[in-house]
Design a protein around this motif. Structure first.
Motif, PDB file in Angstrom:
ATOM      1  N   MET A 172     -10.199  44.100  21.068  1.00  0.00           N
ATOM      2  CA  MET A 172      -9.447  42.549  21.304  1.00  0.00           C
ATOM      3  C   MET A 172     -10.084  41.618  22.305  1.00  0.00           C
ATOM      4  SD  MET A 172      -6.768  43.140  19.233  1.00  0.00           S
ATOM      5  CE  MET A 172      -5.220  42.303  19.602  1.00  0.00           C
ATOM      6  N   VAL A 173     -10.109  40.378  21.945  1.00  0.00           N
ATOM      7  CA  VAL A 173     -10.493  39.471  23.357  1.00  0.00           C
ATOM      8  C   VAL A 173      -9.281  38.524  23.556  1.00  0.00           C
ATOM      9  CG1 VAL A 173     -11.360  37.832  21.425  1.00  0.00           C
ATOM     10  CG2 VAL A 173     -12.129  37.702  23.728  1.00  0.00           C
ATOM     11  N   LYS A 174      -9.220  38.290  24.650  1.00  0.00           N
ATOM     12  CA  LYS A 174      -8.001  37.402  25.185  1.00  0.00           C
ATOM     13  C   LYS A 174      -8.006  35.776  24.567  1.00  0.00           C
ATOM     14  CE  LYS A 174      -6.266  39.981  29.221  1.00  0.00           C
ATOM     15  NZ  LYS A 174      -6.125  40.008  30.488  1.00  0.00           N
ATOM     16  N   LEU A 175      -6.998  35.247  23.876  1.00  0.00           N
ATOM     17  CA  LEU A 175      -7.215  33.964  23.573  1.00  0.00           C
ATOM     18  C   LEU A 175      -7.330  33.096  24.735  1.00  0.00           C
ATOM     19  CD1 LEU A 175      -4.060  34.116  21.312  1.00  0.00           C
ATOM     20  CD2 LEU A 175      -6.501  33.977  20.560  1.00  0.00           C
ATOM     21  N   PRO A 220      -8.235  40.332  17.528  1.00  0.00           N
ATOM     22  CA  PRO A 220      -9.366  41.133  17.259  1.00  0.00           C
ATOM     23  C   PRO A 220     -10.741  40.361  17.090  1.00  0.00           C
ATOM     24  CG  PRO A 220      -7.454  41.817  15.934  1.00  0.00           C
ATOM     25  CD  PRO A 220      -7.319  40.647  16.372  1.00  0.00           C
ATOM     26  N   VAL A 221     -11.635  41.010  17.532  1.00  0.00           N
ATOM     27  CA  VAL A 221     -13.061  40.529  17.415  1.00  0.00           C
ATOM     28  C   VAL A 221     -13.668  40.685  15.868  1.00  0.00           C
ATOM     29  CG1 VAL A 221     -13.707  40.411  19.706  1.00  0.00           C
ATOM     30  CG2 VAL A 221     -14.444  42.368  18.495  1.00  0.00           C
ATOM     31  N   MET A 222     -12.820  41.645  15.198  1.00  0.00           N
ATOM     32  CA  MET A 222     -13.441  42.206  13.940  1.00  0.00           C
ATOM     33  C   MET A 222     -13.711  40.890  13.024  1.00  0.00           C
ATOM     34  SD  MET A 222     -10.142  43.905  12.467  1.00  0.00           S
ATOM     35  CE  MET A 222      -8.686  43.075  12.080  1.00  0.00           C
ATOM     36  N   TYR A 223     -13.003  39.600  13.213  1.00  0.00           N
ATOM     37  CA  TYR A 223     -13.341  38.517  12.284  1.00  0.00           C
ATOM     38  C   TYR A 223     -14.758  37.885  12.369  1.00  0.00           C
ATOM     39  CZ  TYR A 223      -8.324  39.303  11.608  1.00  0.00           C
ATOM     40  OH  TYR A 223      -6.931  39.998  11.596  1.00  0.00           O
TER      41      TYR A 223
END
Length: 536
Positions: A172-175, A220-223
């Motif tokens: 995950m990356v913070k918005l 999530p950075v998966m997108y």
């Protein structure tokens, strides 16, 4: 004028009318909320409604409001073109709408993950692919949104964004980090940097709208790999993925002892505004039927202060929901010329009985349970196939095999529900399998005491004085209602037996049930109730 489904009034076709539900033949004990037949709602014991019925209130769910900061991103014309190519040109227009957490929470209490529908008193309803297309303008047809569900954050960010955060947890990356680093793209940068800034915006956009988490802080950075090529990104069914994500969020939130909900709550709330008259705000301007996406209809200031309603008040309103409170086809009169051609062509998928996919989340789309939303006669639906929801948590964090779910999605075009002229007794079946009530009915005396506490100062009054005031209110109400000895009801055309109506409405003498002709409110010129004999 909003198009409503006309309810047939003869005995043969009164199958979608609440007259069947109110009959004592189908509700043997109004103090029991249902279901009578547990074959459909087999997870009732784990549903929040079980706690509510026993007086265990959980209050309003925590509903993150995440759209208010979207307009702080300064996109260049080049970036806007890339966003449109990727299929998010309309989603980026989503307005900042204050989330009514009490309304959302009351709707969640009626959501059932066994059917992915709301079990209302009038029948099942749901957020469909058609709603997603009209409200958000997202593509609902295309490739399934799927990929590696648990990639390493640092390497993915560096590859697609050109930099990575100092710290990350669980892919995950913070918005906040995305906004600080990429919210303003310089004019004199290379095409590669423009692409990186645009991918960061798209990740931020989906993280604050269709794929918002319960904490509202990270995404999530998966997108990101799906945004590598913007033309290819536009070939995905992002609307179907958004609905899968929302279905999963609703199902999780409807379980006992849950306190938060994720997913696109703006979609859910505006769906409610469109389909239900309960909780719908009055705007200080005429709603614009020429806007697209349709969520923009609810943009703007409201007339006067917004009513401060709690979960209980919304619950009571939904427990007493009538057909007149429902707008089955809210988009019937929308100006179709404002709907993009590609979106119009995909609207038929609103009736597709298929599997919705968003990476490791797969949820069934069951429009056959909500045919009135498509202007069709509601029949008894086929039993829902039980399926095991796959998760990374149940697979040791490894990738989830979605082969069968993807194959079902690929058959979406041949799974369209068609009109059926067969008339069956839908509501007779429905009342047996549904959970009719969420909250326990309370007596008038109890409600009057609560009303006094809420609206009248009781400072200096002892218990006996409060009880006396409540009794006086009840006496006044009894005088106005003739001691509940008679009741005037609209003639529903099916000529319900007076005994059934009397039992449902707690009237002692069935002979006192009065059928009013259309347009008659039962009072004379002076405002007094006319004698029962005037109507017989």
């Amino acid at each position: 004028m909003e198009e409503e489904i006309k309810i047939q009034r003869n005995d043969m076709e009164c199958v979608n009318c609440l007259c069947c539900v109110n009959s004592a033949a189908y509700i043997t004990d109004p103090t029991k909320p249902g279901p009578i037949d547990h074959s459909v709602l087999y997870e009732q014991d784990d549903h929040v409604s079980s706690d509510v019925w026993e007086g265990q209130e959980r209050g309003a769910l925590k509903c993150p409001e995440l759209t208010s900061k979207l307009d702080q991103w300064l996109l260049t014309e080049q970036q806007i073109k890339l966003v449109e190519k990727a299929g998010f040109g309309h989603l980026r227009l989503i307005p900042a709408i204050s989330i009514d957490s009490s309304l959302i929470s009351a709707l969640v209490e009626r959501w059932r993950r066994e059917t992915n529908t709301f079990h209302m008193t009038v029948g099942e309803m749901t957020v469909s692919l058609e709603d997603v297309a009209y409200l958000l303008g997202l593509p609902t047809d295309g490739k399934a949104v799927i990929g590696v569900a648990h990639p390493k954050c640092d390497s993915i960010c560096f590859k697609y964004l050109g930099k990575s955060p100092d710290s990350s947890v669980g892919g995950m990356v913070k918005l906040k980090w995305l906004k600080e680093e990429f919210s303003k793209c310089p004019e004199d940068v290379s095409a590669k940097d423009v692409a990186s800034h645009t991918r960061a915006y798209l990740l931020y956009l989906v993280g604050r709208t269709i794929f918002s988490s319960t904490n509202g802080c990270s995404v999530p950075v998966m997108y990101l790999p799906l945004f590598e090529n913007f033309d290819e990104a536009g070939k995905y069914a992002w609307g179907a993925a958004a609905l899968s994500f929302l279905y999963r969020a609703l199902g999780n939130a409807s379980a006992r002892r849950q306190s938060t909900i994720g997913g696109c709550l703006t979609l859910l709330q505006c769906w409610s505004y469109c389909h239900l008259r309960i909780g719908r705000p009055e705007l200080d301007h005429d709603p614009n039927d020429k806007c697209f996406p349709y969520v923009l209809r609810w943009k703007g200031k409201h007339k006067g202060p917004t009513p401060n309603r709690d979960v209980r008040s919304y619950r009571e309103a939904l427990d007493s929901l009538h057909l007149d409170d429902v707008v089955w086809r809210p988009y019937a009169n929308i100006d179709r010329t404002v709907v993009p051609t590609n979106i119009r062509r995909q609207l038929v998928l609103g009736r597709s009985q298929t599997m919705l996919i968003c990476f490791d989340k797969a949820e069934r789309h069951l429009p056959d349970r909500c045919l009135r939303q498509f202007g069709m006669h509601q029949t008894v639906p086929e039993p829902v196939k039980k399926w095991m929801r796959k998760t990374r948590a149940g697979n040791g964090g490894r990738g989830v095999d979605m082969e069968s779910e993807v194959k079902e999605w690929e058959n979406r075009q041949i799974l369209i529900e068609e009109a059926d002229d067969h008339l069956d007794e839908y509501m007779k079946w429905y009342v047996k399998i549904t959970r009719r009530l969420i909250g326990k009915p309370i007596s008038f005396s109890s409600e009057s005491r609560r009303l006094i506490a809420d609206t009248v100062s009781t400072q200096g009054m002892d218990h006996e004085q409060i009880q006396s005031a409540a009794t006086r209110i009840q006496d006044i109400a009894d005088e106005g209602l003739g001691g509940r000895s008679s009741l005037a009801v609209a003639d529903v055309g099916s000529k319900r037996r007076r005994e059934d109506v009397a039992e449902t409405n707690n009237v002692s003498d069935p002979a006192q049930i009065i059928y009013l002709p259309p347009g008659d409110d039962g009072v004379d010129e002076t405002g007094n109730r006319r004698p029962a004999g005037d109507f017989m």
